[in-house]
Design a protein around this motif. Structure first.
Motif, short mmCIF file in Angstrom:
data_model
loop_
_atom_site.label_atom_id
_atom_site.label_comp_id
_atom_site.label_asym_id
_atom_site.label_seq_id
_atom_site.Cartn_x
_atom_site.Cartn_y
_atom_site.Cartn_z
N ARG A 1 -9.93 -2.20 -1.13
CA ARG A 1 -9.75 -3.46 -0.41
C ARG A 1 -10.45 -4.62 -1.13
O ARG A 1 -9.88 -5.70 -1.32
CB ARG A 1 -10.30 -3.31 1.01
CG ARG A 1 -10.09 -4.52 1.91
CD ARG A 1 -11.34 -5.37 2.04
NE ARG A 1 -12.48 -4.56 2.43
CZ ARG A 1 -13.74 -5.00 2.34
NH1 ARG A 1 -14.03 -6.19 1.84
NH2 ARG A 1 -14.75 -4.22 2.73
N PHE B 1 -1.30 -1.08 -4.38
CA PHE B 1 -2.24 0.03 -4.33
C PHE B 1 -1.46 1.30 -4.58
O PHE B 1 -0.51 1.61 -3.86
CB PHE B 1 -2.94 0.10 -2.97
CG PHE B 1 -3.79 1.34 -2.80
CD1 PHE B 1 -5.04 1.42 -3.41
CD2 PHE B 1 -3.34 2.43 -2.06
CE1 PHE B 1 -5.81 2.57 -3.27
CE2 PHE B 1 -4.10 3.57 -1.92
CZ PHE B 1 -5.35 3.63 -2.54
N LEU C 1 -7.11 1.89 4.28
CA LEU C 1 -6.99 0.62 3.57
C LEU C 1 -6.21 -0.40 4.38
O LEU C 1 -6.62 -1.57 4.50
CB LEU C 1 -6.33 0.85 2.22
CG LEU C 1 -6.02 -0.39 1.37
CD1 LEU C 1 -7.28 -1.20 1.11
CD2 LEU C 1 -5.36 0.03 0.06
N ALA D 1 0.72 5.15 2.47
CA ALA D 1 0.19 4.36 3.59
C ALA D 1 -0.14 5.18 4.82
O ALA D 1 -0.89 4.71 5.70
CB ALA D 1 1.19 3.26 3.97
N GLY E 1 -4.72 5.45 2.24
CA GLY E 1 -3.83 4.34 2.53
C GLY E 1 -3.94 3.83 3.95
O GLY E 1 -3.93 2.61 4.19
N VAL F 1 0.86 -1.18 0.00
CA VAL F 1 0.00 0.00 0.00
C VAL F 1 0.89 1.23 0.00
O VAL F 1 1.66 1.45 0.94
CB VAL F 1 -0.94 0.01 1.22
CG1 VAL F 1 -1.73 1.32 1.28
CG2 VAL F 1 -1.88 -1.18 1.17
#
Length: 277
Positions: free
Chosen positions: A171, A67, A15, A7, A12, A4
């Motif tokens: 997700r 991601f 997620l 993040a 992020g 990710v």
């Protein structure tokens, strides 16, 4: 392995929390400074800088799914690094509106990034969110100081989206079949004007917050001093100056993909009230 990026940002971080809560793993979160990153238990913090794609090589090692938020660096170099590392699937956030930290690009530039991904040979899922609820953080200093919030286009209502809803769609796309090769336009559940956003923040704070509509020229002068003239013009276009049916349309994509209704702006305001105190 899922990596990710962004993040520690609004999407992020949400997620990573969702993935960790559902027992998905192994997980990595990309950050510029791993010593300062606070991730859910079990998430590996890895360092990398989008301005230096070579620095991403260790973070990408063994990664199956990525991601990625576009326009944080050279997308061509980042995607090539992912391809060379053997990444199989990229979930890309390709937004035409400004985010809290100015992850901004005209529609044509974002479409170019999407085409780069499609031509990469990796599987892809593209997310196209509308205006972020977290953009209202630009008013936080004025509200904390009990000053008047000044914004243009007070009557233009956009279907502002909660960043956590973008995370929820990401997700699902990362962990469930049937989403590769899909492009999802994402919005909140209803149109919300700038004035209504301020009213929702005031309700969350339990006090009045003054609001005044200003002209585009006044708004441009303020924003250009911070973000530059080109970015200021682009933001003002997509927040009211040049909106089109695509930007105004409310979509049910979040509920269709995740099975849960999109979160209203009032929920975001309540969850983030401390930022305005």
């Amino acid at each position: 392995m899922i990596l990710v990026t962004g993040a520690t940002g609004n999407i992020g971080s949400a997620l990573l929390n969702e993935l960790q809560a559902r027992g998905v793993g192994p997980l990595r979160g990309l950050t510029r400074d791993a010593s300062r990153a606070v991730f859910p238990e079990g998430v590996e913090a890895v360092e990398g800088d989008f301005a230096e794609p070579a620095s991403l090589k260790p973070a990408l090692e063994g990664v199956r799914s990525l991601f990625l938020v576009s326009r944080l660096g050279s997308d061509a170099d980042i995607l090539e690094a992912a391809r060379q590392a053997g990444v199989e699937h990229v979930v890309l956030v390709s937004s035409i509106t400004v985010q809290t930290h100015l992850h901004l690009g005209p529609a044509g530039e974002n479409l170019a990034v999407e085409e780069l991904l499609k031509a990469s040979g990796m599987a892809w899922t593209i997310l196209r969110p509308t205006q972020f609820a977290s953009n209202s953080l630009m008013w936080a200093a004025a509200i904390r100081d009990r000053e008047t919030v000044r914004a243009p286009y007070a009557a233009i209502a956009l279907p502002t989206i909660h960043p956590a809803d973008i995370a929820s769609v990401a997700r699902v796309a990362l962990t469930e079949p049937g989403h590769q090769g899909c492009t999802y336009a994402l919005t909140g559940p209803e149109p919300v004007t700038a004035r209504q956003q301020v009213e929702a923040i005031a309700a969350a704070l339990g006090r009045e917050v003054a609001f005044a509509e200003i002209s585009r020229q006044e708004a441009f002068a303020q924003m250009a001093a911070v973000f530059g003239a080109e970015a200021a013009d682009a933001v003002l276009d997509v927040t009211g100056g040049d909106v089109n049916d695509e930007l105004l349309m409310v979509r049910d994509t979040v509920s269709q993909v995740t099975g849960s209704a999109a979160r209203p702006f009032q929920q975001w305001a309540s969850e983030n009230a401390d930022a305005f105190r």
